[in-house]
Design a protein around this motif. Structure first.
Motif, mmCIF file in Angstrom:
data_model
loop_
_atom_site.group_PDB
_atom_site.id
_atom_site.type_symbol
_atom_site.label_atom_id
_atom_site.label_comp_id
_atom_site.label_asym_id
_atom_site.label_seq_id
_atom_site.Cartn_x
_atom_site.Cartn_y
_atom_site.Cartn_z
ATOM 1 N N PRO A 177 0.811 -1.219 0.000
ATOM 2 C CA PRO A 177 0.000 0.000 0.000
ATOM 3 C C PRO A 177 0.847 1.273 0.000
ATOM 4 O O PRO A 177 0.851 2.046 0.956
ATOM 5 N N PHE B 67 2.632 -2.301 7.496
ATOM 6 C CA PHE B 67 1.487 -2.358 6.589
ATOM 7 C C PHE B 67 0.834 -3.729 6.687
ATOM 8 O O PHE B 67 1.356 -4.633 7.337
ATOM 9 N N GLN C 80 -5.714 -0.339 2.045
ATOM 10 C CA GLN C 80 -4.397 -0.860 1.687
ATOM 11 C C GLN C 80 -4.497 -1.912 0.586
ATOM 12 O O GLN C 80 -3.678 -1.943 -0.326
#
Length: 124
Positions: free
Chosen positions: A33, A111, A48
């Protein structure tokens, strides 16, 4: 072999290529992302996921193909509980027959998802 890049996807953070064409296949390195400037974007898993798939699509488009021609995905999830949402949201980017897929829990650094792909170029 032929290198594939896209100004709409982030540049590599290491010694690897965003995409490589070999024969009639495009191999796309793991995308996450990150926007084209390399900044992480999106707070939720859905945000994301969509940016990750948009990065994959940008590289596929630069190679003259689309994720609709994906034959394999490797998906890395920070949280296995996101698996069901992955299945629903990925239908926005993929069509049947769906590509083969391996989904693995991974300790991603800051992430929630990373995806690599193999995409056929000559498919109609």
């Amino acid at each position: 072999m032929h290198l594939v890049t896209s100004p709409d996807a982030p540049s590599p953070a290491g010694t690897y290529s965003p995409g490589i064409i070999s024969g009639n296949l495009l191999f796309i390195a793991g995308q996450g992302p990150f926007n084209a400037a390399g900044e992480r974007v999106g707070g939720t898993f859905a945000e994301q996921l969509r940016l990750t798939f948009a990065n994959l699509e940008a590289i596929a488009t630069a190679a003259g193909t689309s994720l609709h021609n994906a034959v394999r995905l490797d998906v890395f999830l920070q949280h296995p509980t996101d698996w069901a949402e992955l299945n629903v949201a990925s239908k926005e980017f993929l069509t049947e027959p769906y590509p083969t897929r391996t989904t693995i829990q991974a300790d991603l650094n800051g992430f929630l998802i990373e995806v690599s792909a193999v995409v056929e170029i000559s498919a109609s």
